[in-house]
Design a protein around this motif. Structure first.
Motif, PDB file in Angstrom:
ATOM      1  N   LYS A  30       5.392  63.744 -21.661  1.00  9.26           N
ATOM      2  CA  LYS A  30       5.892  63.424 -20.323  1.00  9.26           C
ATOM      3  C   LYS A  30       7.079  64.301 -19.982  1.00  9.26           C
ATOM      4  O   LYS A  30       7.819  64.736 -20.869  1.00  9.26           O
ATOM      5  N   ASP A  31       7.283  64.544 -18.707  1.00  2.60           N
ATOM      6  CA  ASP A  31       8.467  65.264 -18.276  1.00  2.60           C
ATOM      7  C   ASP A  31       9.625  64.275 -18.152  1.00  2.60           C
ATOM      8  O   ASP A  31       9.480  63.079 -18.442  1.00  2.60           O
ATOM      9  N   PHE A  32      10.784  64.751 -17.715  1.00  2.00           N
ATOM     10  CA  PHE A  32      11.965  63.892 -17.658  1.00  2.00           C
ATOM     11  C   PHE A  32      11.842  62.780 -16.623  1.00  2.00           C
ATOM     12  O   PHE A  32      12.567  61.798 -16.669  1.00  2.00           O
ATOM     13  N   ASN A  33      10.919  62.932 -15.686  1.00  2.00           N
ATOM     14  CA  ASN A  33      10.703  61.895 -14.675  1.00  2.00           C
ATOM     15  C   ASN A  33       9.679  60.854 -15.121  1.00  2.00           C
ATOM     16  O   ASN A  33       9.378  59.926 -14.387  1.00  2.00           O
ATOM     17  N   GLY A  34       9.138  61.020 -16.315  1.00  2.00           N
ATOM     18  CA  GLY A  34       8.150  60.093 -16.828  1.00  2.00           C
ATOM     19  C   GLY A  34       6.721  60.422 -16.420  1.00  2.00           C
ATOM     20  O   GLY A  34       5.792  59.686 -16.739  1.00  2.00           O
ATOM     21  N   GLU A  35       6.535  61.520 -15.713  1.00  2.00           N
ATOM     22  CA  GLU A  35       5.194  61.942 -15.292  1.00  2.00           C
ATOM     23  C   GLU A  35       4.473  62.570 -16.486  1.00  2.00           C
ATOM     24  O   GLU A  35       5.078  63.307 -17.271  1.00  2.00           O
ATOM     25  N   LYS A  37       2.681  65.109 -18.452  1.00  2.00           N
ATOM     26  CA  LYS A  37       2.618  66.570 -18.374  1.00  2.00           C
ATOM     27  C   LYS A  37       1.386  67.096 -19.114  1.00  2.00           C
ATOM     28  O   LYS A  37       0.730  68.021 -18.675  1.00  2.00           O
TER      29      LYS A  37
END
Length: 164
Positions: A30-35, A37
């Protein structure tokens, strides 16, 4: 019976003798936004850099899991050794792994080709240069000394450090 089974069943032999077959795994990156990746179910279909990043993540996570999460890092010995480290991978993958190992407080011994020393210098305190011309020799130096020597090497016409 077991020896006969090894002889007769090729799939059985491959499954038993290759530790990569012991576990199935899935990893969500996941990226830092929780999405999400990236999603990995194994390393097939991934680039060399993605496989390398995945391998380092699994290694660090397994060591961390084995020794547990403990706030008093001084009492825990989390040691890993990586041979032929970062030789074929990108500098970005190497930095990813080194940052990950540092965050997980892993004590790391890195065996890497000389051309990758520039990548590891921010993460190490000393290096050992092994030269195997006719007689094997080992030179140990603090990383600051190596950096200073490397800079002076660029300004001179002779190379004062030889070896691999």
């Amino acid at each position: 019976d077991l020896i006969d089974r090894f002889r007769e069943e090729i799939n059985f032999k491959e499954k038993i003798s290759d530790i990569r077959n012991y576990f199935e795994f899935a990893i969500i990156e996941k990226d830092f936004n929780g999405e999400i990746k990236e999603y990995y179910t194994d390393s097939s279909g991934k680039s060399g850099g993605q496989k390398e990043k995945l391998a380092y993540t699994i290694l660090a996570s397994a060591i961390f899991y084995q020794f547990g999460l403990n706030d008093d890092k001084s009492k825990i010995f989390r040691f890993i050794m990586i041979d032929e480290a970062f030789g074929k991978g990108s500098d970005e993958s190497a930095k990813y792994a080194l940052n990950l190992f540092e965050k997980m407080n892993l004590q790391t011994l890195i065996v890497t080709p000389k051309q990758k020393i520039k990548v590891i210098t921010p993460f190490v305190g000393s290096i050992h240069i092994v030269s195997n011309n006719r007689i094997s020799t080992i030179i140990r130096m603090e990383i600051d000394e190596w950096i200073k020597l490397s800079k002076s090497d660029k300004n001179s016409s002779t190379n004062s450090i030889k070896g691999n």
